[in-house]
Write a protein that holds these residues in place. Structure first.
Motif, PDB file in Angstrom:
ATOM      1  N   GLU A 291      -6.269  -1.511  -6.442  1.00  0.00           N
ATOM      2  CA  GLU A 291      -7.012  -1.826  -5.219  1.00  0.00           C
ATOM      3  C   GLU A 291      -6.436  -3.105  -4.610  1.00  0.00           C
ATOM      4  OE1 GLU A 291     -11.610  -2.743  -3.830  1.00  0.00           O
ATOM      5  OE2 GLU A 291     -11.211  -1.305  -5.451  1.00  0.00           O
TER       6      GLU A 291
ATOM      7  N   ARG B  71       2.288   1.633  -3.513  1.00  0.00           N
ATOM      8  CA  ARG B  71       1.212   2.075  -4.406  1.00  0.00           C
ATOM      9  C   ARG B  71       0.970   3.578  -4.265  1.00  0.00           C
ATOM     10  NH1 ARG B  71      -4.577   0.605  -2.318  1.00  0.00           N
ATOM     11  NH2 ARG B  71      -3.700   1.982  -0.716  1.00  0.00           N
ATOM     12  N   ASP B  72       0.876   4.033  -3.029  1.00  0.00           N
ATOM     13  CA  ASP B  72       0.595   5.451  -2.794  1.00  0.00           C
ATOM     14  C   ASP B  72       1.759   6.333  -3.245  1.00  0.00           C
ATOM     15  OD1 ASP B  72      -1.771   4.559  -1.763  1.00  0.00           O
ATOM     16  OD2 ASP B  72      -1.173   4.799   0.343  1.00  0.00           O
ATOM     17  N   LYS B  73       2.980   5.857  -3.036  1.00  0.00           N
ATOM     18  CA  LYS B  73       4.152   6.613  -3.471  1.00  0.00           C
ATOM     19  C   LYS B  73       4.151   6.797  -4.985  1.00  0.00           C
ATOM     20  CE  LYS B  73       9.228   6.519  -3.447  1.00  0.00           C
ATOM     21  NZ  LYS B  73      10.431   5.758  -3.013  1.00  0.00           N
TER      22      LYS B  73
ATOM     23  N   LYS C 194      -3.605   5.125  -8.194  1.00  0.00           N
ATOM     24  CA  LYS C 194      -4.945   5.134  -7.611  1.00  0.00           C
ATOM     25  C   LYS C 194      -5.849   4.073  -8.223  1.00  0.00           C
ATOM     26  CE  LYS C 194      -4.734  10.047  -6.422  1.00  0.00           C
ATOM     27  NZ  LYS C 194      -5.355  11.386  -6.595  1.00  0.00           N
TER      28      LYS C 194
ATOM     29  N   LYS D  28       1.491   6.759  -6.795  1.00  0.00           N
ATOM     30  CA  LYS D  28       0.209   7.389  -7.161  1.00  0.00           C
ATOM     31  C   LYS D  28      -0.595   6.507  -8.111  1.00  0.00           C
ATOM     32  CE  LYS D  28       2.037  12.037  -6.440  1.00  0.00           C
ATOM     33  NZ  LYS D  28       2.293  13.388  -7.033  1.00  0.00           N
TER      34      LYS D  28
ATOM     35  N   ALA E  42       0.828  -1.204   0.000  1.00  0.00           N
ATOM     36  CA  ALA E  42       0.000   0.000   0.000  1.00  0.00           C
ATOM     37  C   ALA E  42       0.865   1.258   0.000  1.00  0.00           C
ATOM     38  CB  ALA E  42      -0.933  -0.011   1.206  1.00  0.00           C
ATOM     39  N   LYS E  43       1.947   1.221   0.746  1.00  0.00           N
ATOM     40  CA  LYS E  43       2.851   2.377   0.806  1.00  0.00           C
ATOM     41  C   LYS E  43       3.477   2.640  -0.560  1.00  0.00           C
ATOM     42  CE  LYS E  43       6.868   4.167   3.349  1.00  0.00           C
ATOM     43  NZ  LYS E  43       7.845   3.870   4.442  1.00  0.00           N
TER      44      LYS E  43
END
Length: 246
Positions: free
Chosen positions: A155, A146-148, A152, A150, A143-144
């Motif tokens: 899932e 993925r967010d880094k 979006k 971006k 998740a970290k």
């Protein structure tokens, strides 16, 4: 993305027996013999997607290239382009596919389904892998990253498939690609049976490890798919590929 030239294949562009032999030859034979692998390796989108995966994938290069070809050159023909992966381990393949889809089809979802805590109890009569194998995965780390990046569109779905997929199914997705990479009989059997009604017509059902010597249970599940649905495979190298609804 640079223009990738698929090899000219003499077989007609027709659907026979639920598959396009021409498409299968273009990808499989092209990667093995016709310089297609070199084209993919030089492609900037491919390179960026490999970098996005963070080295977290165990997939052999030819299979990753084949997924890239399906997503970039063949998925455009489909009415649905969502992607689902059953068995993501650390999430390298999911990150790779999400990066590609973000660039080409940003509205498409990529679902990465796994316990992220290792394998559940397996069938000792069928499976070499056992409970707890591949436990060195981390939902939080994925998740970290993925967010880094971006991403979006990615899932991350944590839990057993039978507990998590029904919620995905209620969204009425239309998958262009189902990547089944869960090594054991029960996981493969559940994934292929449950995802089939949600595949776009002509969608790709792709198996990473059903041809692996450590995954005879996964092989058995695919054999049952072939017998029950009377399917012919579109590719057997670099991995098994089937088409839904043709």
């Amino acid at each position: 993305m640079a223009r990738i030239e698929l090899p000219n294949i003499g077989t007609p562009d027709t659907i026979i027996g639920g598959r396009s032999a021409r498409d299968g030859y273009q990808r499989g034979w092209g990667l093995m013999h016709a310089g297609l692998a070199e084209q993919v390796a030089a492609d900037r989108l491919y390179q960026a997607a490999v970098e996005a995966s963070g080295g977290w994938s165990l997939m052999v290069e030819a299979k990753r290239m084949n997924l890239f070809l399906i997503l970039t050159l063949f998925a455009d023909r489909l009415e649905g382009r969502d992607v689902i992966e059953f068995g993501s381990f650390r999430g390298g393949n999911a990150l790779f596919m999400a990066h590609v889809m973000k660039a080409l089809h940003p509205k498409a979802k990529v679902y990465a389904c796994d316990t992220y805590a290792g394998m559940p109890v397996t069938d000792a009569a069928r499976d070499l892998h056992g409970a707890g194998d591949f436990a060195e995965a981390s939902y939080e780390a994925l998740a970290k990253r993925r967010d880094k990046l971006k991403l979006k569109n990615l899932e991350i779905v944590k839990g057993l498939f039978q507990d998590t997929f029904p919620a995905i199914a209620r969204k009425q997705p239309k998958f262009g690609l189902a990547h089944i990479d869960c090594d054991i009989y029960s996981g493969v059997k559940y994934a292929q049976d449950e995802v089939w009604p949600f595949m776009a017509k002509g969608g790709y059902v792709v198996y990473d490890d059903a041809d692996a010597p450590s995954c005879i249970g996964a092989t058995e599940a695919v054999e049952q798919l072939v017998m029950e649905r009377r399917l012919h495979s579109e590719q057997v190298w670099p991995h098994w590929v089937f088409r839904a609804g043709l």
